[in-house]
Design a protein around this motif. Sequence first.
Motif, mmCIF file in Angstrom:
data_model
loop_
_atom_site.group_PDB
_atom_site.id
_atom_site.type_symbol
_atom_site.label_atom_id
_atom_site.label_comp_id
_atom_site.label_asym_id
_atom_site.label_seq_id
_atom_site.Cartn_x
_atom_site.Cartn_y
_atom_site.Cartn_z
ATOM 1 N N ARG A 74 -4.077 4.403 -13.225
ATOM 2 C CA ARG A 74 -5.010 3.271 -13.194
ATOM 3 C C ARG A 74 -4.296 1.938 -13.343
ATOM 4 N NH1 ARG A 74 -8.243 7.168 -16.142
ATOM 5 N NH2 ARG A 74 -7.395 6.433 -18.125
ATOM 6 N N ASP A 75 -3.345 1.852 -14.284
ATOM 7 C CA ASP A 75 -2.621 0.589 -14.493
ATOM 8 C C ASP A 75 -1.802 0.218 -13.255
ATOM 9 O OD1 ASP A 75 -3.711 0.465 -16.979
ATOM 10 O OD2 ASP A 75 -1.878 0.996 -18.076
ATOM 11 N N GLY A 76 -1.132 1.206 -12.665
ATOM 12 C CA GLY A 76 -0.345 0.942 -11.460
ATOM 13 C C GLY A 76 -1.214 0.460 -10.313
ATOM 14 N N ALA A 77 -2.413 1.048 -10.190
ATOM 15 C CA ALA A 77 -3.341 0.633 -9.141
ATOM 16 C C ALA A 77 -3.784 -0.812 -9.355
ATOM 17 C CB ALA A 77 -4.552 1.565 -9.124
ATOM 18 N N LYS A 78 -4.098 -1.176 -10.609
ATOM 19 C CA LYS A 78 -4.522 -2.558 -10.904
ATOM 20 C C LYS A 78 -3.432 -3.560 -10.524
ATOM 21 C CE LYS A 78 -7.475 -1.175 -14.791
ATOM 22 N NZ LYS A 78 -7.604 -1.142 -16.268
ATOM 23 N N VAL A 79 -2.180 -3.218 -10.818
ATOM 24 C CA VAL A 79 -1.071 -4.129 -10.517
ATOM 25 C C VAL A 79 -0.892 -4.275 -9.008
ATOM 26 C CG1 VAL A 79 1.433 -4.393 -10.654
ATOM 27 C CG2 VAL A 79 0.133 -3.758 -12.695
ATOM 28 N N ALA A 80 -0.896 -3.157 -8.278
ATOM 29 C CA ALA A 80 -0.711 -3.210 -6.830
ATOM 30 C C ALA A 80 -1.831 -4.006 -6.163
ATOM 31 C CB ALA A 80 -0.645 -1.789 -6.259
ATOM 32 N N ILE A 81 -3.065 -3.774 -6.615
ATOM 33 C CA ILE A 81 -4.201 -4.511 -6.059
ATOM 34 C C ILE A 81 -4.074 -6.005 -6.360
ATOM 35 C CG2 ILE A 81 -6.692 -4.882 -6.284
ATOM 36 C CD1 ILE A 81 -6.903 -1.813 -6.783
ATOM 37 N N ALA A 82 -3.689 -6.343 -7.585
ATOM 38 C CA ALA A 82 -3.540 -7.754 -7.962
ATOM 39 C C ALA A 82 -2.481 -8.447 -7.112
ATOM 40 C CB ALA A 82 -3.176 -7.855 -9.446
ATOM 41 N N MET A 83 -1.377 -7.761 -6.848
ATOM 42 C CA MET A 83 -0.313 -8.354 -6.031
ATOM 43 C C MET A 83 -0.798 -8.591 -4.603
ATOM 44 S SD MET A 83 2.868 -6.067 -7.472
ATOM 45 C CE MET A 83 4.181 -6.899 -6.615
ATOM 46 N N ALA A 127 -6.856 -6.388 3.439
ATOM 47 C CA ALA A 127 -5.902 -6.052 2.378
ATOM 48 C C ALA A 127 -6.460 -4.979 1.456
ATOM 49 C CB ALA A 127 -5.561 -7.308 1.573
ATOM 50 N N MET A 128 -7.715 -5.104 1.082
ATOM 51 C CA MET A 128 -8.298 -4.160 0.128
ATOM 52 C C MET A 128 -8.536 -2.788 0.741
ATOM 53 S SD MET A 128 -8.346 -5.536 -2.801
ATOM 54 C CE MET A 128 -6.752 -6.196 -2.237
ATOM 55 N N GLN A 129 -8.881 -2.741 2.045
ATOM 56 C CA GLN A 129 -9.099 -1.419 2.637
ATOM 57 C C GLN A 129 -7.790 -0.661 2.787
ATOM 58 O OE1 GLN A 129 -8.385 -0.050 5.881
ATOM 59 N NE2 GLN A 129 -7.274 -1.831 6.646
ATOM 60 N N VAL A 130 -6.702 -1.351 3.137
ATOM 61 C CA VAL A 130 -5.431 -0.639 3.283
ATOM 62 C C VAL A 130 -4.855 -0.272 1.914
ATOM 63 C CG1 VAL A 130 -3.802 -2.612 3.335
ATOM 64 C CG2 VAL A 130 -3.314 -0.543 4.662
ATOM 65 N N MET A 131 -5.107 -1.098 0.904
ATOM 66 C CA MET A 131 -4.652 -0.763 -0.449
ATOM 67 C C MET A 131 -5.430 0.442 -0.989
ATOM 68 S SD MET A 131 -2.609 -1.237 -2.905
ATOM 69 C CE MET A 131 -1.800 -2.773 -2.400
ATOM 70 N N ALA A 132 -6.744 0.456 -0.769
ATOM 71 C CA ALA A 132 -7.543 1.594 -1.212
ATOM 72 C C ALA A 132 -7.110 2.874 -0.508
ATOM 73 C CB ALA A 132 -9.028 1.324 -0.956
ATOM 74 N N LEU A 133 -6.825 2.769 0.779
ATOM 75 C CA LEU A 133 -6.345 3.940 1.523
ATOM 76 C C LEU A 133 -5.051 4.469 0.926
ATOM 77 C CD1 LEU A 133 -6.860 3.277 5.349
ATOM 78 C CD2 LEU A 133 -7.744 5.186 4.014
ATOM 79 N N GLY A 134 -4.128 3.554 0.614
ATOM 80 C CA GLY A 134 -2.852 3.964 0.032
ATOM 81 C C GLY A 134 -3.026 4.668 -1.292
ATOM 82 N N SER A 151 0.824 -1.201 0.000
ATOM 83 C CA SER A 151 0.000 0.000 0.000
ATOM 84 C C SER A 151 0.864 1.258 0.000
ATOM 85 C CB SER A 151 -0.923 -0.005 1.222
ATOM 86 O OG SER A 151 -1.613 1.216 1.349
ATOM 87 N N ASN A 152 1.948 1.265 0.790
ATOM 88 C CA ASN A 152 2.872 2.401 0.793
ATOM 89 C C ASN A 152 3.474 2.618 -0.587
ATOM 90 O OD1 ASN A 152 4.157 1.543 4.096
ATOM 91 N ND2 ASN A 152 2.419 2.814 3.546
ATOM 92 N N ALA A 153 3.872 1.514 -1.223
ATOM 93 C CA ALA A 153 4.424 1.618 -2.573
ATOM 94 C C ALA A 153 3.376 2.160 -3.541
ATOM 95 C CB ALA A 153 4.925 0.248 -3.045
ATOM 96 N N ALA A 154 2.123 1.722 -3.376
ATOM 97 C CA ALA A 154 1.045 2.209 -4.234
ATOM 98 C C ALA A 154 0.815 3.708 -4.040
ATOM 99 C CB ALA A 154 -0.246 1.445 -3.936
ATOM 100 N N THR A 155 0.975 4.193 -2.800
ATOM 101 C CA THR A 155 0.831 5.630 -2.531
ATOM 102 C C THR A 155 1.847 6.433 -3.330
ATOM 103 O OG1 THR A 155 0.004 5.251 -0.279
ATOM 104 C CG2 THR A 155 0.950 7.414 -0.740
ATOM 105 N N VAL A 156 3.106 5.985 -3.300
ATOM 106 C CA VAL A 156 4.172 6.693 -4.016
ATOM 107 C C VAL A 156 3.923 6.657 -5.517
ATOM 108 C CG1 VAL A 156 6.648 6.746 -4.513
ATOM 109 C CG2 VAL A 156 5.845 6.250 -2.186
ATOM 110 N N ARG A 157 3.592 5.476 -6.048
ATOM 111 C CA ARG A 157 3.370 5.337 -7.480
ATOM 112 C C ARG A 157 2.168 6.173 -7.943
ATOM 113 N NH1 ARG A 157 6.971 4.013 -10.540
ATOM 114 N NH2 ARG A 157 5.544 3.003 -12.011
#
Length: 446
Positions: free
Chosen positions: A310-319, A372-379, A290-296
Amino acid sequence: MSFPAHARAVLVLGLPLIGSHIAQMALHVTDTVLLGWYGVSELAAVVLATSVFFVVFILGSGFAQAVMPLVATALGAGDETRVRRDARMGLWLSIGFGLVSYPLFWWSKPLLLALGQKPEVALLAQDFLRIGGLGMVPALLVMALKSYLAALEKTQVVLWTTVLAVFVNGALAYALIFGRWGAPEMGVRGAAIASVAVQTLSFVVLGLYAHFQPSLRRFHLFQRFWRADGAALKSVFRLGWPIGVTGLAESALFTATALMMGWVGTVELAAHGITMQAVALTFMVHLGLSNAATVRAGKADGAGDARSLRDGAKVAIAMSVVFGLAMIALFLTLAPQIIGLFLDREKPGSAEILAFGIKLLAVAALFQMADAMQVMALGLLRGIRDTRVPMIAAAVSYWLIGIPVGYFLGFAMGLGGIGLWLGLVVGLAFAATLMMWRFWHRARRA
């Protein structure tokens, strides 16, 4: 940028941050183990004291965490002056919050007594907090510098500084708690001194790196540090306080569940504590991603690159989903072995704790993905500097839905501890749904 390239970028950023979060957990585990050896009252007091410290820290860390998306966005926009301004005011606000919060630690005994704690435990906890509270300022400064360095993709130093802190804390706490190697025996005060020393050391190491590392010198982070910057201060404050309140809302959900579990029974509370350790360990992976997703997301947003966002978000969520599915399989197939790692099978009550812990781990498999999804969405939302609506979503999901549902299922419906954990599932799932909808609604409009 291709999907594999996005994945590599997330891993390069995220893996050291994951390691840093796990090492941070090891700091707290070390103190718990050492004080468990020292005395029951001392252990109870420090668990209580660190809980108080953590709640205050979570609230104040919002300003430090706001540095990450602000710096990432400034970098994406090519505004290096803004990088320095936002990071510096994040440090200012961290210092201010740490100073303002200290009186709470100094006069913590009356507060703890009002919350029903035993006088001897409350006094020991206050002894710890009067010293340990001095570490609030360096702890928040460390968080701000970690956010700054992560946004600049300097995550290796964050990892190794945290690992160094684990070893220094273990040696220093052992010496000062027990009076080893010529040091005085100081009990809880020794643990507090070690904590403050390690937090200060971490700040010095990260500060020196941020100032002297050749590729970072151009930002002049500490140059004329005393000069106020009203616009940047307002920007960091506006983004940061909702982050702090959001973290407080989530921690309140888990704290309330632990308190209610104590009403159910001692065996259930012990199993809850053990299972939470396993769940927290896996959560550190999602948090790092999630931290990495925030930066990206911040860099893509700053550069005005909607497709990359959008593409970066899809990849981070998938991982995060892939790791979550692996943990679900692990929790469902190896539950006895996982819970058994924390137990001495020969001690009375261990069999009951093991049996209930296995049930809780099965429920944890349910909320693994929601968490996992709530912390990823927050990031991701923080990456696009959206923090107020997520704060409201968190407060509603955790306080108005998660806690009441847990209470209803646990006590009104007679499901006990399982019902309380189902309340966690509902609260986290509700938050994940609201926050994911919010992110994709904004991302599609970008």
